[in-house]
Design an enzyme around this catalytic site. Structure first.
Site, PDB file in Angstrom:
ATOM      1  N   ASN A 211      56.222  46.913  44.139  1.00 49.89           N
ATOM      2  CA  ASN A 211      55.726  46.797  42.819  1.00 49.89           C
ATOM      3  C   ASN A 211      56.016  48.252  41.968  1.00 49.89           C
ATOM      4  O   ASN A 211      56.151  48.821  42.218  1.00 49.89           O
ATOM      5  CB  ASN A 211      55.323  45.968  42.313  1.00 49.89           C
ATOM      6  CG  ASN A 211      53.126  46.539  43.100  1.00 49.89           C
ATOM      7  OD1 ASN A 211      53.442  47.506  42.307  1.00 49.89           O
ATOM      8  ND2 ASN A 211      52.891  45.748  44.407  1.00 49.89           N
ATOM      9  N   ASP A 280      51.821  40.072  48.049  1.00 48.43           N
ATOM     10  CA  ASP A 280      51.298  38.867  48.130  1.00 48.43           C
ATOM     11  C   ASP A 280      52.359  37.887  49.546  1.00 48.43           C
ATOM     12  O   ASP A 280      52.400  37.130  50.190  1.00 48.43           O
ATOM     13  CB  ASP A 280      51.215  37.724  47.525  1.00 48.43           C
ATOM     14  CG  ASP A 280      50.709  37.955  45.611  1.00 48.43           C
ATOM     15  OD1 ASP A 280      49.732  37.917  46.821  1.00 48.43           O
ATOM     16  OD2 ASP A 280      51.074  37.629  44.576  1.00 48.43           O
ATOM     17  N   LYS A 290      69.763  49.369  59.846  1.00 52.02           N
ATOM     18  CA  LYS A 290      70.130  49.114  58.326  1.00 52.02           C
ATOM     19  C   LYS A 290      71.198  48.201  57.915  1.00 52.02           C
ATOM     20  O   LYS A 290      72.057  47.734  59.167  1.00 52.02           O
ATOM     21  CB  LYS A 290      70.437  50.234  57.770  1.00 52.02           C
ATOM     22  CG  LYS A 290      70.793  49.808  56.043  1.00 52.02           C
ATOM     23  CD  LYS A 290      71.263  51.754  55.017  1.00 52.02           C
ATOM     24  CE  LYS A 290      71.722  51.640  54.051  1.00 52.02           C
ATOM     25  NZ  LYS A 290      72.588  51.762  53.675  1.00 52.02           N
ATOM     26  N   PHE A 327      40.864  43.079  40.490  1.00 52.27           N
ATOM     27  CA  PHE A 327      41.206  43.139  39.226  1.00 52.27           C
ATOM     28  C   PHE A 327      42.669  41.837  39.305  1.00 52.27           C
ATOM     29  O   PHE A 327      43.110  41.396  40.701  1.00 52.27           O
ATOM     30  CB  PHE A 327      42.428  44.524  39.086  1.00 52.27           C
ATOM     31  CG  PHE A 327      42.254  45.870  38.773  1.00 52.27           C
ATOM     32  CD1 PHE A 327      40.676  46.418  39.107  1.00 52.27           C
ATOM     33  CD2 PHE A 327      42.413  46.566  37.507  1.00 52.27           C
ATOM     34  CE1 PHE A 327      40.174  47.170  38.670  1.00 52.27           C
ATOM     35  CE2 PHE A 327      41.733  48.052  36.923  1.00 52.27           C
ATOM     36  CZ  PHE A 327      41.103  48.196  37.574  1.00 52.27           C
ATOM     37  N   LYS A 341      40.900  33.820  39.348  1.00 51.57           N
ATOM     38  CA  LYS A 341      40.448  34.069  40.656  1.00 51.57           C
ATOM     39  C   LYS A 341      39.303  34.958  40.781  1.00 51.57           C
ATOM     40  O   LYS A 341      38.537  35.411  42.465  1.00 51.57           O
ATOM     41  CB  LYS A 341      41.747  35.706  39.868  1.00 51.57           C
ATOM     42  CG  LYS A 341      43.392  35.760  40.353  1.00 51.57           C
ATOM     43  CD  LYS A 341      44.300  36.666  39.875  1.00 51.57           C
ATOM     44  CE  LYS A 341      45.590  36.429  39.721  1.00 51.57           C
ATOM     45  NZ  LYS A 341      46.574  37.059  39.455  1.00 51.57           N
ATOM     46  N   LYS A 345      37.814  34.283  44.503  1.00 49.70           N
ATOM     47  CA  LYS A 345      38.260  34.962  45.595  1.00 49.70           C
ATOM     48  C   LYS A 345      36.153  35.672  45.479  1.00 49.70           C
ATOM     49  O   LYS A 345      36.097  36.350  46.524  1.00 49.70           O
ATOM     50  CB  LYS A 345      38.490  36.858  45.006  1.00 49.70           C
ATOM     51  CG  LYS A 345      40.599  35.913  45.229  1.00 49.70           C
ATOM     52  CD  LYS A 345      40.984  37.248  45.014  1.00 49.70           C
ATOM     53  CE  LYS A 345      42.268  36.144  44.533  1.00 49.70           C
ATOM     54  NZ  LYS A 345      43.316  37.603  45.219  1.00 49.70           N
TER      55      LYS A 345
END
Ligand code: PMT
Length: 402
Positions: A211, A280, A290, A327, A341, A345
């Site tokens: 990401n 996730d 490869k 976060f 969240k 959590k």
């Protein structure tokens, strides 16, 4: 750094070592950070680099001798010392250190040190045999007894050609020591574990799922916690940033490695701040070779990664420590997702990070966040630099600790 040092009066004292040339750049950086820097040089220092250089860089008169002042300035040694917020001696030679250890006051620098009441940072720099000599060690120990902060020199190639300890640190290290000296030490005695950056989930030896996290937000938090006196453990995913000096850094690549590293250090932590963008999901299979292009459409099967923060939250249950800060990176339904969240959590605080704009969230130098606590208290912060944002998040952490 700019906001920390803006308007701070720094007395920058320089003694005679070849390392003087490095401090020219330090003075420049301090002035750029809007500090008011007054330079004092010993006679020996001004033989290495002219006082003119420091006058040009600081934009102020440079003081060299006890009796080189204008009429009406007869008490320079008292006024310069009493007006400063921070006193830096860099480089500090063995001779200067010996004088300070014994309370001698036979030149302007040593007289100012005696008259000084502000925080005093000493950066020794010399040949390694001189630094390791029992006399210098004893003198440095004495300076610490006086309450001076002594910053150990670094190892490496010395100007005299020898290899060893004695090098003046680089600006990055000096900057952090100066910033710490100007910060309230309200996290002293606390261990803060920060995660930062992305995770990479390998598909084959050449490719991964990742990401856009640059690590900037997490690194800013780690730096800020260190400046405030905390012991900091930084668990970092792959990114191009240099870890802040004085921070214990554990480099990981995948979410599972980050999970293992966080759990390995969790017991030591009083505060955990999860700023990392943890994947996730990961590919069900990582290919050993490869994958060759077939030209046909293909499907990638993914499996869930462990939710690190959720695991920490469920472990915590009734315990007060560690304090958990998560976060939530959101592009829509910010508050609802943040609340969900926080509860799911079992967190103490959640930083809801708007990632919809180009100046906030991933990769940007600035960030737009809101901080939500367990009681529903919501603090919306304006667009801030990531450093400032990290400072404001830690302010909330400190308030909770109290
Ligand atoms: O690195 P930068 O470029 O500076 O960008 C900063 C940032 C946008 C990445 C950062 O500020 C941020 O928002 N980080 C959280 C990103 C994220 O993964 O958010 P989330 O809403 O998906 O996850 C919620 C929380 O659970 C996060 O604290 C995350 O670290 C944690 N998590 C998520 C998944 C997982 N498997 N394990 C976790 O612990």
């Amino acid at each position: 750094m700019r906001s920390l040092l803006a308007g701070k009066k720094i007395l920058f004292a320089i003694s005679g070592s070849i390392a003087v040339y490095k401090t020219a750049a330090w003075v420049r950086e301090l002035v750029l950070a809007e500090a008011e820097v007054t330079v004092v040089m010993t006679e020996a220092a001004s033989r290495f680099v002219s006082s003119l250089t420091f006058a040009a860089l600081s934009g102020r008169r440079v003081y060299t001798g006890m009796f080189e002042h204008d009429a009406g300035e007869a008490m320079t040694h008292i006024s310069l010392a009493s007006e400063c917020d921070l006193f830096i001696i860099a480089p500090a030679t063995a001779q200067t250190i010996a004088k300070l250890a014994n309370g001698l006051a036979d030149d302007l620098l040593s007289t100012l040190a005696l008259a000084n009441r502000a925080k005093l940072l000493v950066f020794p720099a010399m040949n390694s045999a001189m630094y390791c000599h029992a006399a210098t060690r004893a003198n440095l120990a004495r300076l610490q007894e006086y309450g001076y902060t002594v910053i150990a020199p670094e190892e490496g190639k010395l100007a005299c050609g020898e290899e060893g300890v004695g090098r003046l640190p680089d600006w990055e290290t000096a900057r952090e020591e100066i910033a710490a000296a100007c910060s309230v030490q309200d996290l002293q005695g606390q261990t803060v574990l920060v995660t930062a950056g992305p995770t990479w989930e390998a598909l084959d030896p050449a490719r991964h799922l990742g990401n856009r996290s640059s690590g900037k937000m997490g690194y800013s938090l780690a730096r800020s916690a260190r400046r405030r006196g905390a012991d900091v453990i930084l668990v970092s995913g792959p990114c191009s940033l240099t870890p802040p000096p004085g921070v214990e850094t554990v480099h990981v690549t995948s979410a599972r490695q980050m999970h293992d590293a966080v759990l390995a250090h969790y017991d030591r932590a009083d505060i955990v701040v999860m700023a990392a963008a943890v994947a996730d999901y990961r590919p069900k299979k990582t290919m050993a070779e490869k994958v060759k292009k077939s030209g046909r459409a293909t499907t990638l099967e993914l499996v869930a990664n462990p939710d690190i923060l959720k695991k920490l939250g469920s472990r915590k249950k009734q315990a007060k420590r560690p304090l958990l800060v998560g976060f939530a990176a959101e592009s829509s339904d910010h508050l609802a997702e943040g609340e969900r969240k926080l509860l799911q959590k079992n967190l103490d605080l959640i930083v809801i990070n708007d990632i919809a704009g180009s100046d906030t969230g991933f990769e940007a130098d600035t960030n737009q966040v809101s901080i939500l606590d367990k009681e529903g208290g919501l603090e919306k912060l304006p667009l801030l630099s990531k450093d400032e944002c990290g400072t404001r998040i830690l302010d909330r952490v400190v308030a909770l600790l109290q």
